[in-house]
Write an enzyme that holds these catalytic residues in place. Structure first.
Site, PDB file in Angstrom:
ATOM      1  CD  GLU A  62      44.780  23.758 -21.299  1.00 19.31           C
ATOM      2  OE1 GLU A  62      43.674  24.285 -21.054  1.00 19.31           O
ATOM      3  OE2 GLU A  62      44.977  22.990 -22.247  1.00 19.31           O
ATOM      4  N   GLY A 101      42.539  17.151 -15.240  1.00 16.80           N
ATOM      5  CA  GLY A 101      42.662  16.088 -14.259  1.00 16.80           C
ATOM      6  C   GLY A 101      41.427  15.903 -13.393  1.00 16.80           C
ATOM      7  CD  GLU A 102      37.825  13.263 -10.432  1.00 15.50           C
ATOM      8  OE1 GLU A 102      37.735  13.471  -9.213  1.00 15.50           O
ATOM      9  OE2 GLU A 102      37.027  13.735 -11.272  1.00 15.50           O
ATOM     10  CG  HIS A 134      28.374  16.197 -17.024  1.00 16.84           C
ATOM     11  ND1 HIS A 134      28.510  17.558 -17.143  1.00 16.84           N
ATOM     12  CD2 HIS A 134      29.544  15.751 -16.485  1.00 16.84           C
ATOM     13  CE1 HIS A 134      29.711  17.923 -16.708  1.00 16.84           C
ATOM     14  NE2 HIS A 134      30.353  16.855 -16.293  1.00 16.84           N
ATOM     15  CB  CYS A 170      39.451  21.536 -19.490  1.00 12.46           C
ATOM     16  SG  CYS A 170      40.775  21.068 -18.377  1.00 12.46           S
TER      17      CYS A 170
END
Length: 345
Positions: free
Chosen positions: A89, A151-152, A206, A323
């Site tokens: 994406e 993805g990372e 977070h 995502c």
């Protein structure tokens, strides 16, 4: 196809570095080869000129738009097909930005992210990363690229840094407008300061609680929040760009008074911006998006206490904007189609 492989191929045809740069610059800026002061016939070696049509076709085939999903906020989510049939994406962002994917899937397994539910399928090459920017530029201007898609990036650092260097050197994108997002892999802090192009950095925080972070981001490096912020502060002072700390606001999970007090203690005085993003609901995942008034009150409370806080609404809420959601939906539709075909047979 990696950027370095393209350069090697051009060198084998007799190209010098300035010829390589010209071919790659034309590609990443979506320019015809005939544009500019130096026409190819007068500048590029003949073998390179003869190979350009085939090379251009191969670059065009690296990525294609399968579907476009415009949103009311001016963004548009793209489902992008890669040459091997995998999909990723990209998101066209308001104000001339694009968000790109660096992996098909992701190994970190963030509990609130749809991408993490699939695990890692494969790496996205540097050529495929740049191809996502090229696709976006064919649709609208792009002056900012954020590596916050599927993805990372730290788990695919060679390809990501190769793409960042091309975008920052030949792509006419300011280095501070190349933003690499990571959960905090130590390799990022080791390698980014050494690069020719030093991107801005966004760190996924977070929570301030080590045990909660381990549950929410089960395969992220075991940084304590203060260690992560200390590493970010060093990079911010080196580059002159503030660190962007990402905080996905989960109702009843990381929005309590204890978290907010700890966050003030953690970030006060730091060269930083806190991007607070109310959770983008994913069907089937056990998290809730907080009320917008509640989120706004939290952001205002933090700002009053000296934390530069930007309350952001995740782009494309109305088009499966979280995502991995669009890819998951498309994959599900493909699975149903295959089953029906088999049944019909």
């Amino acid at each position: 196809m990696r950027i370095e492989a393209i350069r090697t191929r051009l060198r084998a045809l007799g190209a010098r570095p300035l010829h390589e740069d010209r071919v790659l610059r034309d590609w990443v800026r979506v320019m015809d080869h005939d544009r500019g002061r130096r026409r190819p016939d007068d500048f590029l070696p003949k073998p390179v000129r003869e190979a350009l049509p085939q090379l251009d076709a191969e670059l065009d085939a690296l990525a294609r738009v399968i579907s476009t999903h415009p949103a009311d906020d001016g963004s548009a989510r793209l489902l992008v097909g890669l040459a091997d049939g995998q999909t990723v994406e990209s998101v066209l962002l308001p104000r001339d930005g694009v968000c790109v994917s660096s992996q098909v899937g992701c190994a970190v397994g963030c509990q609130f992210c749809m991408t993490g539910q699939s695990g890692l399928i494969r790496q996205v090459t540097s050529g495929e990363i740049v191809a996502q920017v090229v696709l976006a530029r064919r649709l609208r201007p792009v002056k900012k690229v954020v590596f916050m898609g599927m993805g990372e990036p730290a788990h695919n650092l060679d390809n990501v840094l190769e793409a960042i260097e091309l975008l920052g050197v030949e792509g006419n994108i300011a280095h501070k407008n190349l933003v690499l997002s990571t959960v905090g892999d130590p390799r990022v802090f080791e390698r980014l300061p050494q690069g020719r192009v030093k991107p801005a950095l966004a760190l996924s925080l977070h929570t301030t609680k080590t045990d909660l972070r381990a549950r929410l981001l089960p395969r992220a490096p075991r940084f304590a929040a203060r260690e992560l912020v200390d590493e970010g502060e060093r990079y911010a002072r080196l580059t002159g760009y503030p660190i962007q700390y990402q905080w996905t606001l989960l109702d009843g999970v990381n929005d309590g008074p204890d978290e907010l007090e700890a966050l003030v203690d953690l970030l006060r005085g730091k060269y930083a911006v806190l991007n607070m993003i109310p959770y983008n609901t994913n069907p089937g995942l056990p998290f809730r998006r907080p009320d917008w008034d509640k989120a706004r009150a939290i952001a205002a409370w933090l700002f009053e206490r000296g934390i530069l806080t930007k309350l952001r609404d995740s782009a494309g809420q109305d088009v499966d904007g979280g995502c991995g959601q669009l890819r998951a939906r498309a994959t599900g539709e493909q699975t149903v189609t295959l089953r029906r075909t088999a049944a019909a047979a």
